[in-house]
Scaffold this active site. Sequence first.
Site, mmCIF file in Angstrom:
data_model
loop_
_atom_site.group_PDB
_atom_site.id
_atom_site.type_symbol
_atom_site.label_atom_id
_atom_site.label_comp_id
_atom_site.label_asym_id
_atom_site.label_seq_id
_atom_site.Cartn_x
_atom_site.Cartn_y
_atom_site.Cartn_z
ATOM 1 N N ARG A 84 15.207 48.060 -46.443
ATOM 2 C CA ARG A 84 14.020 48.545 -45.727
ATOM 3 C C ARG A 84 14.387 49.837 -44.998
ATOM 4 O O ARG A 84 15.489 49.979 -44.491
ATOM 5 C CB ARG A 84 13.544 47.505 -44.712
ATOM 6 C CG ARG A 84 12.836 46.331 -45.338
ATOM 7 C CD ARG A 84 12.251 45.402 -44.292
ATOM 8 N NE ARG A 84 13.271 44.642 -43.614
ATOM 9 C CZ ARG A 84 13.701 44.869 -42.383
ATOM 10 N NH1 ARG A 84 13.177 45.861 -41.665
ATOM 11 N NH2 ARG A 84 14.640 44.121 -41.850
ATOM 12 N N TYR A 223 12.182 49.129 -53.157
ATOM 13 C CA TYR A 223 12.880 48.005 -52.537
ATOM 14 C C TYR A 223 11.881 46.977 -51.981
ATOM 15 O O TYR A 223 10.872 47.339 -51.367
ATOM 16 C CB TYR A 223 13.806 48.495 -51.407
ATOM 17 C CG TYR A 223 14.387 47.338 -50.641
ATOM 18 C CD1 TYR A 223 15.438 46.603 -51.171
ATOM 19 C CD2 TYR A 223 13.836 46.934 -49.431
ATOM 20 C CE1 TYR A 223 15.936 45.500 -50.503
ATOM 21 C CE2 TYR A 223 14.331 45.822 -48.757
ATOM 22 C CZ TYR A 223 15.371 45.109 -49.298
ATOM 23 O OH TYR A 223 15.860 44.010 -48.646
ATOM 24 N N LYS A 232 6.435 41.883 -45.631
ATOM 25 C CA LYS A 232 6.637 42.394 -44.270
ATOM 26 C C LYS A 232 5.439 43.226 -43.793
ATOM 27 O O LYS A 232 5.037 43.145 -42.633
ATOM 28 C CB LYS A 232 7.910 43.235 -44.213
ATOM 29 C CG LYS A 232 9.161 42.504 -44.657
ATOM 30 C CD LYS A 232 9.483 41.339 -43.765
ATOM 31 C CE LYS A 232 10.867 40.771 -44.076
ATOM 32 N NZ LYS A 232 11.172 39.621 -43.241
ATOM 33 N N HIS A 252 8.060 36.000 -37.756
ATOM 34 C CA HIS A 252 9.208 36.119 -38.659
ATOM 35 C C HIS A 252 10.052 34.854 -38.482
ATOM 36 O O HIS A 252 11.083 34.881 -37.818
ATOM 37 C CB HIS A 252 9.983 37.383 -38.258
ATOM 38 C CG HIS A 252 11.082 37.751 -39.193
ATOM 39 N ND1 HIS A 252 12.158 38.518 -38.807
ATOM 40 C CD2 HIS A 252 11.271 37.493 -40.513
ATOM 41 C CE1 HIS A 252 12.955 38.708 -39.851
ATOM 42 N NE2 HIS A 252 12.452 38.104 -40.883
ATOM 43 N N SER A 274 17.627 39.125 -39.111
ATOM 44 C CA SER A 274 18.259 39.139 -40.433
ATOM 45 C C SER A 274 19.762 38.879 -40.277
ATOM 46 O O SER A 274 20.366 39.259 -39.280
ATOM 47 C CB SER A 274 18.042 40.490 -41.098
ATOM 48 O OG SER A 274 16.676 40.799 -41.100
ATOM 49 N N ALA A 275 20.354 38.208 -41.269
ATOM 50 C CA ALA A 275 21.800 37.926 -41.329
ATOM 51 C C ALA A 275 22.258 36.904 -40.294
ATOM 52 O O ALA A 275 23.389 36.912 -39.841
ATOM 53 C CB ALA A 275 22.623 39.202 -41.197
ATOM 54 N N CYS A 276 21.352 36.001 -39.892
ATOM 55 C CA CYS A 276 21.734 34.934 -38.967
ATOM 56 C C CYS A 276 21.585 33.559 -39.623
ATOM 57 O O CYS A 276 21.571 32.535 -38.940
ATOM 58 C CB CYS A 276 20.894 34.998 -37.703
ATOM 59 S SG CYS A 276 21.295 36.393 -36.658
ATOM 60 N N ASP A 299 10.989 32.643 -44.158
ATOM 61 C CA ASP A 299 10.882 34.010 -43.623
ATOM 62 C C ASP A 299 9.646 34.267 -42.765
ATOM 63 O O ASP A 299 9.747 34.917 -41.743
ATOM 64 C CB ASP A 299 10.915 35.010 -44.778
ATOM 65 C CG ASP A 299 11.219 36.432 -44.313
ATOM 66 O OD1 ASP A 299 12.093 36.596 -43.437
ATOM 67 O OD2 ASP A 299 10.586 37.374 -44.812
ATOM 68 N N ALA A 389 22.380 42.711 -51.748
ATOM 69 C CA ALA A 389 21.896 42.185 -53.037
ATOM 70 C C ALA A 389 20.983 40.990 -52.756
ATOM 71 O O ALA A 389 21.214 40.240 -51.807
ATOM 72 C CB ALA A 389 23.071 41.771 -53.908
ATOM 73 N N ARG A 390 19.974 40.834 -53.567
ATOM 74 C CA ARG A 390 18.945 39.826 -53.274
ATOM 75 C C ARG A 390 18.645 38.931 -54.466
ATOM 76 O O ARG A 390 18.821 39.330 -55.604
ATOM 77 C CB ARG A 390 17.630 40.549 -52.893
ATOM 78 C CG ARG A 390 17.721 41.372 -51.623
ATOM 79 C CD ARG A 390 17.525 40.495 -50.425
ATOM 80 N NE ARG A 390 17.660 41.213 -49.174
ATOM 81 C CZ ARG A 390 17.042 40.855 -48.048
ATOM 82 N NH1 ARG A 390 16.250 39.800 -48.025
ATOM 83 N NH2 ARG A 390 17.231 41.518 -46.927
HETATM 84 C C1 OXD Z 1 14.418 40.830 -43.684
HETATM 85 C C2 OXD Z 1 14.075 40.150 -44.941
HETATM 86 O O1 OXD Z 1 14.947 41.944 -43.726
HETATM 87 O O2 OXD Z 1 13.572 39.032 -44.889
HETATM 88 O O3 OXD Z 1 14.151 40.260 -42.629
HETATM 89 O O4 OXD Z 1 14.284 40.726 -46.025
HETATM 90 MN MN MN Z 2 13.017 38.461 -42.949
#
Ligand code: OXD
Ligand code: MN
Length: 610
Positions: A84, A223, A232, A252, A274-276, A299, A389-390
């Site tokens: 993002r 993306y 989002k 969120h 994010s990343a938690c 999410d 990567a997703r």
């Molecule tokens: C974020 C996602 O960035 O869910 O929060 O991709």
């Molecule tokens: Mn998210």
Amino acid sequence: MHIDGKRRGNTLADTLHIPAHVRLWVEEIAALCEPDRIYWCDGTQTEWDRIATEQVARGSMVALNPEHYPNSYLARSAPNDVARTEGRTFICAASKEEVGPTNNWIAPQEGRARMQAIFKGCMRGRTLYVVPFCMGPIEAENRVIGVQVTDSAYAVLSMRIMTRIGRDVLKTLGENEFFARCIHSVGAPRSKGEPDTAWPCNDEKWILHFPESREIWSYGSGYGGNALLGKKCLALRIASVMARDQGWLAEHMLILKVTSPENKIHYIAGAFPSACGKTNLAMLDSTLPGWKVETLGDDICWIRVGADGYFYACNPETGFFGVAPGTSNKTNRNAMQTMRSNSIFTNAALTEDGRVWWKGMTDTPPQGLTDWRGRPWDPDSGPAMHPNARFTAPIEQCPSLAEEWCRPEGVRLSAILVGGRRASAVPLVTEAFSWEHGVYMGATLASESTAASEHDLGSLRRDPFAMNPFCGYNMGDYFAHWLSFAQNEQVDKAHMPRFFMVNWFRTDENGQFIWPGFGDNIRVLKWIVERLEGAAEAVHTPVGNVPAKGSLDLDGLGMQEDDLVPLMTIDRAVWRKEAEANRNYLAGLGARVPEQLRDEQDALEKRLRA
Ligand code: OXD
Ligand code: MN
């Protein structure tokens, strides 16, 4: 622009009644973007197969080995289009004050003029896909219908996983009924007439939101977070404004279901930056016999007050767009199962036998990997996959999915979790004293990088309710909106969800995580459920209620009560600093931060002094 007759692109436009206002709007956008073709998406499997096959043929996607990943594909993005772009994301509200200090702002008129200029002719040589989509179950009263026009086939395929799209949506949309107008282009090629690359995008990126007209214009990026406009952009940024205006919440948050051995059921939502580990928590594999967690969403969570005064939560999506690195059968078996078919992978590495790979999936990388740039992987040239990567995978394939996940009225919420990544200060779990105190916890939520040193408050990233990048209006007003539910006449005050702050990431003096996390987080959920039911003991501390000795189930964990001490201790000196940082943060958000939050701030400081 070829909108009539055969060159319309497909026959859905002929076989289905498209409301006149939708058709007119698409014609208007097509006149601006000048695509070669217009294609109305019906959302069928046949359509998905055809578009995916076309993308493979033109080198934009790789079909994975059908023995391991049936009907699944790998896409490799351009190296400058991997995440993002918050710096290029704008809210075009009437005034800068309206969007507050956490958003970029452009005046609506100026934003419109820019978009008209930049979208002019940007789809030449391409197909304009029309994707009617619905956020929330189609039959739900509060679903939001949108129409995304896009020149990205990747976006179309991903939207089919992440939302409900196509024929059924158009059928539901009445003449003149509101739909969110979502315009997306990967952007014109840099030089005129240049053929598209495998992942077309533009160096110039614009993600504009017009909250007043509920409209989104996204340019230059393919993306997910920038290009799947239902996610989002609509379900959070625009929906947060709709929610403010209409008395609900667009958050969120994950949604999960906990069932106790006595078959007591509780639904819990959770806000984590994010990343938690949001996806991991949503799909938690319980280590406590008899205790079960099921998944409703990972999410986005829309919360409304029902006619009975309870809070009802609903996941408006139908898929997961999850971070792949670190996901494995050890950390998240359910996610690994979910993505075994009908999925799209982005910027993962490719194995010799046509499977995807990323760091953490196995202890050692397989031989002969192709990296995310499509080159034979050379470990000296960096990681094989991109760190962001997703995987994009259908929620229905999730083994831990709760059967009521798409109930139109949602599920009754018992609790709301807020949590970040905190090496110090924040206990494993803390129960708020009140709704207002819980809102204060959410408003002051912060997360730090794993490299952060002890008590280094400077390294904290503030992320109130994990909504910093997603709240479409002034953060002070957003806090006031949360607080307003405690005064809302519709709300049953005795059954408001209770707030809990959690932190799985506290470390010891060697920088090692103290709490095992993952499946053992069920122990914390169990304590929360027992608090809700009045069964677990807590100790009052200045920052909230924490588990009393013996109240957190450690059975079979190999940890003793004493081991918990560093996870639960409130160090007053540390917390005075913490409170001071909170005060400064709230002050920096400006005059719209509600008085009630300042009262919470004062009360915390007073408790810390006592
Ligand atoms: C974020 C996602 O960035 O869910 O929060 O991709
Ligand atoms: Mn998210």
